[in-house]
Design a protein around this motif. Structure first.
Motif, PDB file in Angstrom:
ATOM      1  N   GLY A  96       7.163  -1.011  -1.637  1.00 47.15           N
ATOM      2  CA  GLY A  96       8.233  -0.784  -2.606  1.00 47.15           C
ATOM      3  C   GLY A  96       9.401  -0.020  -2.001  1.00 47.15           C
ATOM      4  N   ALA A  97       9.081   0.979  -1.185  1.00 52.16           N
ATOM      5  CA  ALA A  97      10.135   1.752  -0.528  1.00 52.16           C
ATOM      6  C   ALA A  97      10.912   0.882   0.459  1.00 52.16           C
ATOM      7  CB  ALA A  97       9.531   2.966   0.178  1.00 52.16           C
ATOM      8  N   LEU A  98      10.215   0.014   1.153  1.00 49.45           N
ATOM      9  CA  LEU A  98      10.896  -0.898   2.089  1.00 49.45           C
ATOM     10  C   LEU A  98      11.825  -1.852   1.348  1.00 49.45           C
ATOM     11  CD1 LEU A  98       8.089  -1.741   4.653  1.00 49.45           C
ATOM     12  CD2 LEU A  98      10.193  -0.470   5.082  1.00 49.45           C
ATOM     13  N   LYS A  99      11.397  -2.298   0.174  1.00 48.81           N
ATOM     14  CA  LYS A  99      12.257  -3.170  -0.625  1.00 48.81           C
ATOM     15  C   LYS A  99      13.554  -2.444  -0.983  1.00 48.81           C
ATOM     16  CE  LYS A  99       8.530  -5.961  -2.510  1.00 48.81           C
ATOM     17  NZ  LYS A  99       7.722  -6.301  -3.667  1.00 48.81           N
ATOM     18  N   SER A 100      13.448  -1.158  -1.295  1.00 54.31           N
ATOM     19  CA  SER A 100      14.649  -0.366  -1.593  1.00 54.31           C
ATOM     20  C   SER A 100      15.546  -0.258  -0.368  1.00 54.31           C
ATOM     21  CB  SER A 100      14.260   1.038  -2.060  1.00 54.31           C
ATOM     22  OG  SER A 100      13.535   0.984  -3.249  1.00 54.31           O
ATOM     23  N   LEU A 101      14.920  -0.055   0.791  1.00 48.17           N
ATOM     24  CA  LEU A 101      15.683   0.045   2.035  1.00 48.17           C
ATOM     25  C   LEU A 101      16.408  -1.269   2.326  1.00 48.17           C
ATOM     26  CD1 LEU A 101      16.319   1.844   4.515  1.00 48.17           C
ATOM     27  CD2 LEU A 101      14.386   0.730   5.641  1.00 48.17           C
ATOM     28  N   PHE A 102      15.740  -2.383   2.122  1.00 51.57           N
ATOM     29  CA  PHE A 102      16.375  -3.676   2.356  1.00 51.57           C
ATOM     30  C   PHE A 102      17.485  -3.926   1.338  1.00 51.57           C
ATOM     31  CE2 PHE A 102      12.189  -4.853   4.385  1.00 51.57           C
ATOM     32  CZ  PHE A 102      12.666  -4.670   5.667  1.00 51.57           C
ATOM     33  N   ALA A 103      17.330  -3.432   0.129  1.00 50.33           N
ATOM     34  CA  ALA A 103      18.387  -3.567  -0.870  1.00 50.33           C
ATOM     35  C   ALA A 103      19.628  -2.804  -0.429  1.00 50.33           C
ATOM     36  CB  ALA A 103      17.895  -3.066  -2.222  1.00 50.33           C
ATOM     37  N   VAL A 104      19.426  -1.625   0.160  1.00 52.85           N
ATOM     38  CA  VAL A 104      20.554  -0.849   0.698  1.00 52.85           C
ATOM     39  C   VAL A 104      21.230  -1.644   1.813  1.00 52.85           C
ATOM     40  CG1 VAL A 104      21.140   1.193   2.069  1.00 52.85           C
ATOM     41  CG2 VAL A 104      19.668   1.425   0.063  1.00 52.85           C
ATOM     42  N   ALA A 105      20.429  -2.219   2.694  1.00 54.70           N
ATOM     43  CA  ALA A 105      20.976  -2.967   3.827  1.00 54.70           C
ATOM     44  C   ALA A 105      21.792  -4.172   3.381  1.00 54.70           C
ATOM     45  CB  ALA A 105      19.843  -3.408   4.741  1.00 54.70           C
ATOM     46  N   GLU A 106      21.435  -4.750   2.244  1.00 53.46           N
ATOM     47  CA  GLU A 106      22.177  -5.904   1.719  1.00 53.46           C
ATOM     48  C   GLU A 106      23.657  -5.583   1.512  1.00 53.46           C
ATOM     49  OE1 GLU A 106      21.304  -9.133   0.476  1.00 53.46           O
ATOM     50  OE2 GLU A 106      19.350  -8.992   1.419  1.00 53.46           O
ATOM     51  N   GLY A 162     -30.090   0.009   2.168  1.00 54.60           N
ATOM     52  CA  GLY A 162     -28.872   0.811   2.263  1.00 54.60           C
ATOM     53  C   GLY A 162     -27.569   0.031   2.313  1.00 54.60           C
ATOM     54  N   PHE A 163     -27.582  -1.240   1.959  1.00 55.66           N
ATOM     55  CA  PHE A 163     -26.353  -2.030   1.959  1.00 55.66           C
ATOM     56  C   PHE A 163     -25.679  -1.896   0.598  1.00 55.66           C
ATOM     57  CE2 PHE A 163     -29.079  -4.251   5.066  1.00 55.66           C
ATOM     58  CZ  PHE A 163     -28.255  -4.139   6.175  1.00 55.66           C
ATOM     59  N   GLN A 164     -24.363  -1.611   0.616  1.00 57.25           N
ATOM     60  CA  GLN A 164     -23.621  -1.404  -0.625  1.00 57.25           C
ATOM     61  C   GLN A 164     -22.427  -2.337  -0.688  1.00 57.25           C
ATOM     62  OE1 GLN A 164     -22.607   2.746  -0.637  1.00 57.25           O
ATOM     63  NE2 GLN A 164     -24.703   3.398  -0.972  1.00 57.25           N
ATOM     64  N   PHE A 165     -21.973  -2.571  -1.907  1.00 54.88           N
ATOM     65  CA  PHE A 165     -20.802  -3.413  -2.159  1.00 54.88           C
ATOM     66  C   PHE A 165     -19.605  -2.862  -1.399  1.00 54.88           C
ATOM     67  CE2 PHE A 165     -16.999  -4.527  -4.553  1.00 54.88           C
ATOM     68  CZ  PHE A 165     -17.168  -5.881  -4.744  1.00 54.88           C
ATOM     69  N   ILE A 166     -18.800  -3.748  -0.840  1.00 53.64           N
ATOM     70  CA  ILE A 166     -17.583  -3.362  -0.121  1.00 53.64           C
ATOM     71  C   ILE A 166     -16.391  -3.824  -0.941  1.00 53.64           C
ATOM     72  CG2 ILE A 166     -16.194  -3.787   1.938  1.00 53.64           C
ATOM     73  CD1 ILE A 166     -18.762  -3.917   3.539  1.00 53.64           C
ATOM     74  N   SER A 167     -15.438  -2.926  -1.164  1.00 52.96           N
ATOM     75  CA  SER A 167     -14.251  -3.250  -1.948  1.00 52.96           C
ATOM     76  C   SER A 167     -13.351  -4.223  -1.200  1.00 52.96           C
ATOM     77  CB  SER A 167     -13.449  -1.981  -2.245  1.00 52.96           C
ATOM     78  OG  SER A 167     -14.200  -1.104  -3.019  1.00 52.96           O
ATOM     79  N   TYR A 168     -12.643  -5.031  -1.966  1.00 54.28           N
ATOM     80  CA  TYR A 168     -11.657  -5.943  -1.404  1.00 54.28           C
ATOM     81  C   TYR A 168     -10.339  -5.198  -1.237  1.00 54.28           C
ATOM     82  CZ  TYR A 168     -15.049  -9.475  -2.703  1.00 54.28           C
ATOM     83  OH  TYR A 168     -16.197 -10.210  -2.819  1.00 54.28           O
ATOM     84  N   PHE A 169      -9.508  -5.692  -0.334  1.00 54.50           N
ATOM     85  CA  PHE A 169      -8.180  -5.120  -0.139  1.00 54.50           C
ATOM     86  C   PHE A 169      -7.241  -5.967  -0.989  1.00 54.50           C
ATOM     87  CE2 PHE A 169      -5.223  -3.266   3.352  1.00 54.50           C
ATOM     88  CZ  PHE A 169      -4.411  -2.743   2.382  1.00 54.50           C
ATOM     89  N   GLU A 170      -6.902  -5.456  -2.161  1.00 52.32           N
ATOM     90  CA  GLU A 170      -6.122  -6.214  -3.128  1.00 52.32           C
ATOM     91  C   GLU A 170      -4.738  -5.633  -3.289  1.00 52.32           C
ATOM     92  OE1 GLU A 170      -8.209  -6.647  -6.835  1.00 52.32           O
ATOM     93  OE2 GLU A 170     -10.127  -6.775  -5.809  1.00 52.32           O
ATOM     94  N   ALA A 171      -3.804  -6.504  -3.628  1.00 50.88           N
ATOM     95  CA  ALA A 171      -2.474  -6.058  -4.008  1.00 50.88           C
ATOM     96  C   ALA A 171      -2.591  -5.528  -5.433  1.00 50.88           C
ATOM     97  CB  ALA A 171      -1.482  -7.211  -3.941  1.00 50.88           C
ATOM     98  N   VAL A 172      -2.412  -4.233  -5.593  1.00 54.02           N
ATOM     99  CA  VAL A 172      -2.667  -3.590  -6.875  1.00 54.02           C
ATOM    100  C   VAL A 172      -1.519  -3.797  -7.848  1.00 54.02           C
ATOM    101  CG1 VAL A 172      -3.188  -1.398  -7.990  1.00 54.02           C
ATOM    102  CG2 VAL A 172      -4.139  -1.885  -5.756  1.00 54.02           C
ATOM    103  N   GLN A 173      -0.308  -3.655  -7.371  1.00 55.04           N
ATOM    104  CA  GLN A 173       0.834  -3.771  -8.255  1.00 55.04           C
ATOM    105  C   GLN A 173       1.250  -5.231  -8.382  1.00 55.04           C
ATOM    106  OE1 GLN A 173       3.700  -1.333  -6.279  1.00 55.04           O
ATOM    107  NE2 GLN A 173       2.736   0.578  -6.889  1.00 55.04           N
ATOM    108  N   ALA A 174       1.768  -5.593  -9.530  1.00 52.07           N
ATOM    109  CA  ALA A 174       2.202  -6.978  -9.740  1.00 52.07           C
ATOM    110  C   ALA A 174       3.292  -7.346  -8.739  1.00 52.07           C
ATOM    111  CB  ALA A 174       2.701  -7.154 -11.172  1.00 52.07           C
ATOM    112  N   SER A 175       4.192  -6.408  -8.445  1.00 53.04           N
ATOM    113  CA  SER A 175       5.263  -6.703  -7.498  1.00 53.04           C
ATOM    114  C   SER A 175       4.720  -6.929  -6.097  1.00 53.04           C
ATOM    115  CB  SER A 175       6.288  -5.561  -7.482  1.00 53.04           C
ATOM    116  OG  SER A 175       5.680  -4.368  -7.022  1.00 53.04           O
ATOM    117  N   GLU A 176       3.598  -6.320  -5.768  1.00 52.46           N
ATOM    118  CA  GLU A 176       2.993  -6.475  -4.451  1.00 52.46           C
ATOM    119  C   GLU A 176       2.347  -7.847  -4.297  1.00 52.46           C
ATOM    120  OE1 GLU A 176       1.614  -5.580  -0.578  1.00 52.46           O
ATOM    121  OE2 GLU A 176       3.254  -4.852  -1.804  1.00 52.46           O
TER     122      GLU A 176
END
Length: 184
Positions: A96-106, A162-176
């Protein structure tokens, strides 16, 4: 002697099944850990590109201090995150911060024409593609591992071993969920 074979044969078969299950599950877990390490490498590469990108934009847009601070703060949080969940959240904030930076660059045509900025933009775009691929590979590998420990006989044996569930790497925010746009 026959009674010994009747007892010994099923015991040996069970032992072999347990060893095969355990070894295959350890291999899958190691693949998941390796896949996470590959994501980490790409996220580190992105984090290493950001200071140069910020400095390049600063040269053209010195009055955008808040945006630069936001990117710097988000980068620091991403580098300090420990768990997968913390890393997801921090990386989403950084995107999100990078998107702001690119908006400035525009707003700065001379910046968009800069060779240095163009090179950084291309490097970041390539890195974003590698991150997306690495996330997909990690999630695919985690799915295979999780499926193994959640289906029979894995669901019975996994907890004991001792094997446990492993979380997925998900885009949490809708914008992501959308690709980071780095067009200039």
């Amino acid at each position: 002697m026959q009674y010994v074979m009747v007892i010994l044969a099923p015991t040996m078969i069970l032992f072999i099944v347990l060893v095969i299950f355990y070894n295959n599950t350890v291999k899958l877990r190691n693949f998941v850990q390796n896949a996470w390490a590959q994501i980490d490498v790409q996220l580190k590469r992105r984090a290493d590109l950001i200071p140069n990108l910020v400095e390049t934009v600063k040269a053209y847009a010195a009055h955008e201090k808040e945006t630069f601070e936001q990117v710097t703060r988000a980068r620091a949080e991403a580098l300090q995150a420990q768990s997968i969940e913390q890393r997801q959240q921090a990386e989403n904030q950084l995107s999100g911060a990078l998107k702001s930076l690119f908006a400035v660059a525009e707003a700065y045509p001379e910046l968009k024409a800069s060779d240095n900025f163009s090179k950084l933009q291309q490097d970041l775009s390539d890195t974003e593609n590698k991150i997306a691929y690495s996330r997909q590979f990690y999630n695919d590998t985690a799915m295979k591992y999780n499926t193994k420990i959640q289906t029979f006989p894995g669901n019975v044996l996994a907890g004991v071993m001792g094997f446990q569930f492993i979380s997925y790497f998900e885009a949490v925010q809708a914008s992501e969920r959308e690709a980071v746009q780095v067009r200039f």
